[in-house]
Design a protein around this motif. Structure first.
Motif, PDB file in Angstrom:
ATOM      1  N   THR A   1      10.843   7.108   3.150  1.00  0.00           N
ATOM      2  CA  THR A   1       9.483   6.542   3.284  1.00  0.00           C
ATOM      3  C   THR A   1       8.953   6.921   4.671  1.00  0.00           C
ATOM      4  O   THR A   1       9.657   7.565   5.455  1.00  0.00           O
TER       5      THR A   1
ATOM      6  N   TYR B   1      14.419  -4.927  15.917  1.00  0.00           N
ATOM      7  CA  TYR B   1      14.532  -4.745  14.468  1.00  0.00           C
ATOM      8  C   TYR B   1      15.855  -5.328  13.977  1.00  0.00           C
ATOM      9  O   TYR B   1      15.900  -6.030  12.958  1.00  0.00           O
TER      10      TYR B   1
ATOM     11  N   ARG C   1      -2.342  -4.751   4.957  1.00  0.00           N
ATOM     12  CA  ARG C   1      -3.369  -4.645   6.006  1.00  0.00           C
ATOM     13  C   ARG C   1      -4.156  -3.354   5.793  1.00  0.00           C
ATOM     14  O   ARG C   1      -5.311  -3.258   6.152  1.00  0.00           O
ATOM     15  N   SER C   2      -3.513  -2.337   5.191  1.00  0.00           N
ATOM     16  CA  SER C   2      -4.232  -1.138   4.753  1.00  0.00           C
ATOM     17  C   SER C   2      -4.602  -1.340   3.279  1.00  0.00           C
ATOM     18  O   SER C   2      -3.989  -2.160   2.597  1.00  0.00           O
TER      19      SER C   2
ATOM     20  N   ASN D   1       0.809  -1.229   0.000  1.00  0.00           N
ATOM     21  CA  ASN D   1       0.000   0.000   0.000  1.00  0.00           C
ATOM     22  C   ASN D   1       0.837   1.271   0.000  1.00  0.00           C
ATOM     23  O   ASN D   1       0.341   2.335  -0.352  1.00  0.00           O
TER      24      ASN D   1
HETATM   25  P1  NAP Z   1       6.565   1.810   5.518  1.00  0.00           P
HETATM   26  O1  NAP Z   1       6.197   2.904   4.569  1.00  0.00           O
HETATM   27  O2  NAP Z   1       6.340   1.993   6.978  1.00  0.00           O
HETATM   28  O3  NAP Z   1       5.906   0.453   5.008  1.00  0.00           O
HETATM   29  C1  NAP Z   1       5.827  -0.707   5.807  1.00  0.00           C
HETATM   30  C2  NAP Z   1       4.811  -1.631   5.196  1.00  0.00           C
HETATM   31  O4  NAP Z   1       4.649  -2.785   6.037  1.00  0.00           O
HETATM   32  C3  NAP Z   1       3.435  -0.966   5.121  1.00  0.00           C
HETATM   33  O5  NAP Z   1       2.770  -1.400   3.968  1.00  0.00           O
HETATM   34  C4  NAP Z   1       2.758  -1.518   6.351  1.00  0.00           C
HETATM   35  O6  NAP Z   1       1.359  -1.463   6.323  1.00  0.00           O
HETATM   36  C5  NAP Z   1       3.268  -2.942   6.306  1.00  0.00           C
HETATM   37  N1  NAP Z   1       2.975  -3.624   7.556  1.00  0.00           N
HETATM   38  C6  NAP Z   1       3.360  -3.274   8.797  1.00  0.00           C
HETATM   39  N2  NAP Z   1       2.809  -4.097   9.701  1.00  0.00           N
HETATM   40  C7  NAP Z   1       2.046  -4.990   9.011  1.00  0.00           C
HETATM   41  C8  NAP Z   1       1.215  -6.080   9.382  1.00  0.00           C
HETATM   42  N3  NAP Z   1       1.006  -6.422  10.657  1.00  0.00           N
HETATM   43  N4  NAP Z   1       0.596  -6.780   8.389  1.00  0.00           N
HETATM   44  C9  NAP Z   1       0.758  -6.436   7.099  1.00  0.00           C
HETATM   45  N5  NAP Z   1       1.519  -5.406   6.693  1.00  0.00           N
HETATM   46  C10 NAP Z   1       2.151  -4.689   7.650  1.00  0.00           C
HETATM   47  O7  NAP Z   1       8.119   1.566   5.404  1.00  0.00           O
HETATM   48  P2  NAP Z   1       9.064   1.132   4.193  1.00  0.00           P
HETATM   49  O8  NAP Z   1      10.297   1.917   4.371  1.00  0.00           O
HETATM   50  O9  NAP Z   1       8.373   1.147   2.892  1.00  0.00           O
HETATM   51  O10 NAP Z   1       9.390  -0.360   4.658  1.00  0.00           O
HETATM   52  C11 NAP Z   1       9.249  -1.494   3.829  1.00  0.00           C
HETATM   53  C12 NAP Z   1      10.306  -2.522   4.198  1.00  0.00           C
HETATM   54  O11 NAP Z   1      11.606  -1.962   3.947  1.00  0.00           O
HETATM   55  C13 NAP Z   1      10.302  -2.925   5.690  1.00  0.00           C
HETATM   56  O12 NAP Z   1      10.578  -4.310   5.787  1.00  0.00           O
HETATM   57  C14 NAP Z   1      11.462  -2.104   6.254  1.00  0.00           C
HETATM   58  O13 NAP Z   1      12.017  -2.705   7.398  1.00  0.00           O
HETATM   59  C15 NAP Z   1      12.427  -2.139   5.079  1.00  0.00           C
HETATM   60  N6  NAP Z   1      13.472  -1.122   5.098  1.00  0.00           N
HETATM   61  C16 NAP Z   1      13.198   0.209   4.935  1.00  0.00           C
HETATM   62  C17 NAP Z   1      14.251   1.119   4.926  1.00  0.00           C
HETATM   63  C18 NAP Z   1      14.032   2.591   4.728  1.00  0.00           C
HETATM   64  O14 NAP Z   1      15.028   3.333   4.789  1.00  0.00           O
HETATM   65  N7  NAP Z   1      12.853   3.070   4.494  1.00  0.00           N
HETATM   66  C19 NAP Z   1      15.558   0.685   5.086  1.00  0.00           C
HETATM   67  C20 NAP Z   1      15.796  -0.671   5.250  1.00  0.00           C
HETATM   68  C21 NAP Z   1      14.743  -1.576   5.233  1.00  0.00           C
HETATM   69  P3  NAP Z   1       0.597  -0.174   6.964  1.00  0.00           P
HETATM   70  O15 NAP Z   1       0.808   0.975   6.010  1.00  0.00           O
HETATM   71  O16 NAP Z   1      -0.816  -0.631   7.046  1.00  0.00           O
HETATM   72  O17 NAP Z   1       1.224   0.097   8.299  1.00  0.00           O
END
Ligand code: NAP
Length: 246
Positions: free
Chosen positions: A186, A151, A40-41, A17
Motif C-alpha cells: 500500500t 508507531y 479525510r480524503s 479511501n
Molecule cells: P495508507 O494507504 O497510508 O492508508 C492510511 C489511511 O489512514 C488512509 O485512508 C489515510 O487517509 C487515513 N488517515 C491518515 N490520517 C488520517 C486522519 N488524520 N484522519 C482520517 N484518516 C486518516 O496505508 P495502509 O497500509 O492502507 O494502512 C491502513 C492501516 O493498516 C494503518 O492503520 C496502518 O498502520 C496499518 N498497517 C499497514 C501495514 C502495511 O504493510 N501496509 C502493515 C501493518 C499495519 P489519507 O489517504 O487521506 O492520508
C-alpha cells in the motif's frame, strides 16, 4: 443462514479511501453490509466500486486531526460494525524523535481509535444490540521495529486496548478483535517496496515469499465481523504470510 454473510449489517470503515481500508470496505460491501466509507480524503472511488458491484455504500468526511472527531457520529447511524483502520507512520531515530511526530501518531493511531470505539459502542450497548469492532494492529504490535518509536508504541497500545475492550464488552454482545497485517503493498509501505535492498530482505524473510495484498485483510475483516466469529474476543489475528512464525 450463511455464517459469513454481513447481510442486514451496517459497517463504518475509517480511512476507506485507499489501501487496506478500501479493501475492507469493498469486501464488506460484497458480503452484504451497507458500508459507510469514512475518510479525510474523498471516499467516492470506494463508494463507486461497492455500488458497481451491486452493494450499498455512502461516503462520510471524517478527519482525525481532531482525535475526538467521531464522538457524536454513531448516535443515530445504526452501525453495528466498526473498523478502525486509519493510521499514519513517522520515521526517525529515537535520539532525535520529535514531540510532534510522537503526538501525531498517537493521536490518530491510538487516541482516535479508542474514542471512536467508545462512541460506536455506547448506543449499541444501550439498546442491547450485538456488534463487532475490528482494529488494525501491526507486526509492530509484537515487535519493536527501528526508527518508528511512536508507531510501535501506538500499535502495542492497539493490542492492549483490543484486549481490555474485549474483557469489558464480550459479555455485552460486542466482539472486539484486531488484525495484525504483515507487509502489505500500500502507500504506507511504498518506500520499502521501492528500495531494492529492503524489498529483497523483506521478501526473503516472508515464508509466503510475497507482499500481502489489501484484499487479504479485507477477507479477514469480513470473517471477524460475521456470525462465524461470534465466540472470538480479544484476538489479534496475524495476516502476515507467516512472518511472525519465522
Ligand atoms: P495508507 O494507504 O497510508 O492508508 C492510511 C489511511 O489512514 C488512509 O485512508 C489515510 O487517509 C487515513 N488517515 C491518515 N490520517 C488520517 C486522519 N488524520 N484522519 C482520517 N484518516 C486518516 O496505508 P495502509 O497500509 O492502507 O494502512 C491502513 C492501516 O493498516 C494503518 O492503520 C496502518 O498502520 C496499518 N498497517 C499497514 C501495514 C502495511 O504493510 N501496509 C502493515 C501493518 C499495519 P489519507 O489517504 O487521506 O492520508
Amino acid at each position: 443462514m450463511n455464517p459469513f454473510s454481513l447481510e442486514g449489517r451496517k459497517a463504518l470503515v475509517t480511512g476507506a479511501n485507499t489501501g487496506i481500508g478500501r479493501a475492507i470496505a469493498v469486501a464488506m460491501g460484497n458480503a452484504g453490509a451497507h458500508v459507510v466509507c469514512a475518510g479525510r480524503s474523498s471516499c467516492d472511488e470506494t463508494v463507486a466500486q461497492i455500488r458497481t458491484a451491486g452493494g450499498k455504500a455512502e461516503p462520510l468526511a471524517l478527519d482525525f486531526a481532531d482525535p475526538m472527531a467521531a464522538k457524536d457520529l454513531f448516535d443515530d447511524m445504526g452501525a453495528d460494525i466498526l473498523v478502525n483502520n486509519a493510521g499514519i507512520i513517522r520515521r526517525g531515530e529515537a535520539l532525535d524523535f520529535t514531540e510532534e511526530d510522537w503526538d501525531a501518531v498517537l493521536d490518530v493511531n491510538l487516541k482516535a481509535l479508542f474514542f471512536t470505539t467508545q462512541a460506536f459502542a455506547r448506543p449499541l450497548i444501550a439498546r442491547g444490540a450485538r456488534g463487532a469492532v475490528i482494529n488494525i494492529a501491526s507486526m509492530l504490535s509484537f515487535q519493536g521495529g527501528i526508527r518508528v518509536a511512536s508507531y510501535t508504541a501506538a500499535k502495542h497500545g492497539v493490542s492492549g486496548v483490543t484486549k481490555i475492550l474485549a474483557n469489558e464488552w464480550a459479555g455485552r454482545g460486542i466482539n472486539v478483535n484486531a488484525i495484525a497485517p504483515g507487509y502489505i503493498a500500500t502507500n504506507n509501505t511504498a518506500a520499502l517496496q521501492a528500495d531494492p535492498v529492503r524489498n529483497k530482505a523483506i521478501l526473503e524473510r516472508i515464508p509466503a515469499g510475497d507482499w500481502g495484498k489489501p484484499e487479504d485483510i479485507g477477507g479477514t475483516a469480513v470473517f471477524l465481523a460475521s456470525p462465524a466469529a461470534q465466540y472470538i474476543h480479544g484476538a489479534i489475528l496475524n495476516v502476515d504470510g507467516g512472518w511472525l512464525a519465522r
